[in-house]
Design a protein around this motif. Structure first.
Motif, mmCIF file in Angstrom:
data_model
loop_
_atom_site.group_PDB
_atom_site.id
_atom_site.type_symbol
_atom_site.label_atom_id
_atom_site.label_comp_id
_atom_site.label_asym_id
_atom_site.label_seq_id
_atom_site.Cartn_x
_atom_site.Cartn_y
_atom_site.Cartn_z
ATOM 1 N N THR A 1 0.822 -1.266 0.073
ATOM 2 C CA THR A 1 -0.030 0.021 0.018
ATOM 3 C C THR A 1 0.698 1.143 0.012
ATOM 4 O O THR A 1 1.984 1.192 0.532
ATOM 5 N N LEU A 2 0.296 2.322 -0.778
ATOM 6 C CA LEU A 2 0.874 3.594 -0.567
ATOM 7 C C LEU A 2 -0.245 4.591 0.007
ATOM 8 O O LEU A 2 -1.416 4.625 -0.318
ATOM 9 N N THR A 3 0.259 5.217 1.239
ATOM 10 C CA THR A 3 -0.793 6.020 1.896
ATOM 11 C C THR A 3 -0.274 7.552 1.970
ATOM 12 O O THR A 3 1.115 7.707 1.870
ATOM 13 N N ILE A 4 -1.097 8.469 1.543
ATOM 14 C CA ILE A 4 -0.886 9.886 1.584
ATOM 15 C C ILE A 4 -1.728 10.437 2.525
ATOM 16 O O ILE A 4 -2.825 10.445 2.524
ATOM 17 N N ASN A 5 -0.999 11.030 3.506
ATOM 18 C CA ASN A 5 -1.608 11.625 4.688
ATOM 19 C C ASN A 5 -1.964 13.211 4.247
ATOM 20 O O ASN A 5 -1.029 13.870 3.547
ATOM 21 N N LYS A 6 -3.127 13.903 4.463
ATOM 22 C CA LYS A 6 -3.423 15.342 4.572
ATOM 23 C C LYS A 6 -3.205 15.549 3.052
ATOM 24 O O LYS A 6 -2.053 16.352 2.821
ATOM 25 N N LEU A 7 -3.859 15.211 2.061
ATOM 26 C CA LEU A 7 -3.641 15.373 0.506
ATOM 27 C C LEU A 7 -3.577 16.973 0.294
ATOM 28 O O LEU A 7 -4.231 17.665 0.892
ATOM 29 N N GLU A 8 -2.496 17.244 -0.540
ATOM 30 C CA GLU A 8 -2.411 18.361 -0.890
ATOM 31 C C GLU A 8 -2.634 18.727 -2.393
ATOM 32 O O GLU A 8 -2.652 17.368 -3.157
ATOM 33 N N PRO A 9 -2.932 19.899 -3.005
ATOM 34 C CA PRO A 9 -3.322 19.939 -4.334
ATOM 35 C C PRO A 9 -2.632 19.288 -5.481
ATOM 36 O O PRO A 9 -2.845 18.786 -6.240
ATOM 37 N N GLU A 10 -1.276 19.279 -5.076
ATOM 38 C CA GLU A 10 -0.122 18.711 -5.999
ATOM 39 C C GLU A 10 0.025 17.312 -5.917
ATOM 40 O O GLU A 10 0.519 16.750 -6.727
ATOM 41 N N ASP A 11 -0.820 16.560 -5.204
ATOM 42 C CA ASP A 11 -0.559 15.110 -4.954
ATOM 43 C C ASP A 11 -1.877 14.457 -6.055
ATOM 44 O O ASP A 11 -1.814 13.128 -5.994
ATOM 45 N N PHE A 12 -2.502 15.208 -6.548
ATOM 46 C CA PHE A 12 -3.643 14.590 -7.285
ATOM 47 C C PHE A 12 -2.918 14.334 -8.754
ATOM 48 O O PHE A 12 -2.555 15.341 -9.451
ATOM 49 N N ALA A 13 -2.890 13.006 -9.108
ATOM 50 C CA ALA A 13 -2.023 12.586 -10.162
ATOM 51 C C ALA A 13 -2.429 11.103 -10.244
ATOM 52 O O ALA A 13 -3.237 10.420 -9.578
#
Lengths: 120, 109
Positions: B73-85
């Motif tokens: 798994t890959l987890t991203i905490n507190k998504l930032e606008p630049e994480d949308f990909a």
């Protein structure tokens, strides 16, 4: 700063040939395995080929084996991919990338890609 | 050949949320040889995570990876606008052979 710059992409007819180049800078080129990865329009990533730092060993994905040839010129810090017998399904952006120094199991720097379009 | 299957295909979330992306292998994968990449439209992929859980140079600590065997798994905490990909997992196996998952698209809700 590591830089990889691909060139050579073009519109080519089915059955044709093309050679892609990737100029590397910012690191000791001969110390790293180098790879080509491609991406068809709107699709995912597909590994194409990898060559060891010395250039003595090369490996290929099943879809290109026997048609594509990877090579390198360590004196000029350049990676090549010779594409022969091109087919429509070879249409893709071709990226060169650097393998990690120890295992070459991952690709830590990528170029911006060059587009190959195979069409009559 | 090891096949990597990523799920879901697309995720719609809001900035600030936490997200977990899945990568399942058809056979056991060495945890030393599982990596994650991020790709934004019109850009080359960027290495995020290697050896299952090690962040690549310059990757912020809101990105983390875990897993073993066939499930990663890959987890991203507190998504930032630049994480949308789009995110891809990748494994390295004998021969050598490299395979990528089909990708998960993370879009802004």
């Amino acid at each position: 700063e590591v830089q990889l710059l691909e060139s050579g992409g073009a519109l080519i007819q089915p059955g044709g040939s093309l050679r892609l180049s990737c100029a590397a800078s910012g690191f000791t080129f001969s110390n790293y395995g180098m790879t080509w990865v491609r991406q068809a329009p709107g699709k995912g990533l597909e590994w194409v080929s990898i060559i060891t730092g010395s250039g003595t060993r090369a490996y290929y994905g099943d879809s290109v084996k026997g048609r594509f040839t990877i090579s390198r010129d360590n004196s000029n810090n350049t990676l090549y991919l010779q594409l022969n017998g091109l087919r429509a399904d070879d249409t893709a952006v071709y990226y060169c990338a650097r393998g990690d120094r120890v295992t070459a199991s991952r690709f830590d720097y990528w170029g911006q890609g060059t587009l190959v379009t195979v069409s009559s | 050949e090891i096949v990597l299957t990523q799920s879901p295909g697309t995720l719609s979330l809001s900035p600030g949320k936490r997200v977990t992306l899945s990568c399942r292998a058809s056979q056991s994968v060495s945890s030393s040889y599982l990596a994650w990449y991020q790709q934004k439209p019109g850009q080359a992929p960027r290495l995020l995570i290697y050896a299952t859980s090690t962040r690549a140079t310059g990757i912020p600590d809101r990105f983390s990876g875990s897993g073993s065997g066939t499930d990663f798994t890959l987890t991203i905490n507190k998504l930032e606008p630049e994480d949308f990909a789009v995110y891809y997992c990748q494994q390295y196996g004998n021969s050598p052979r490299y395979t990528f998952g089909q990708g998960t698209k993370l879009e802004i809700k």
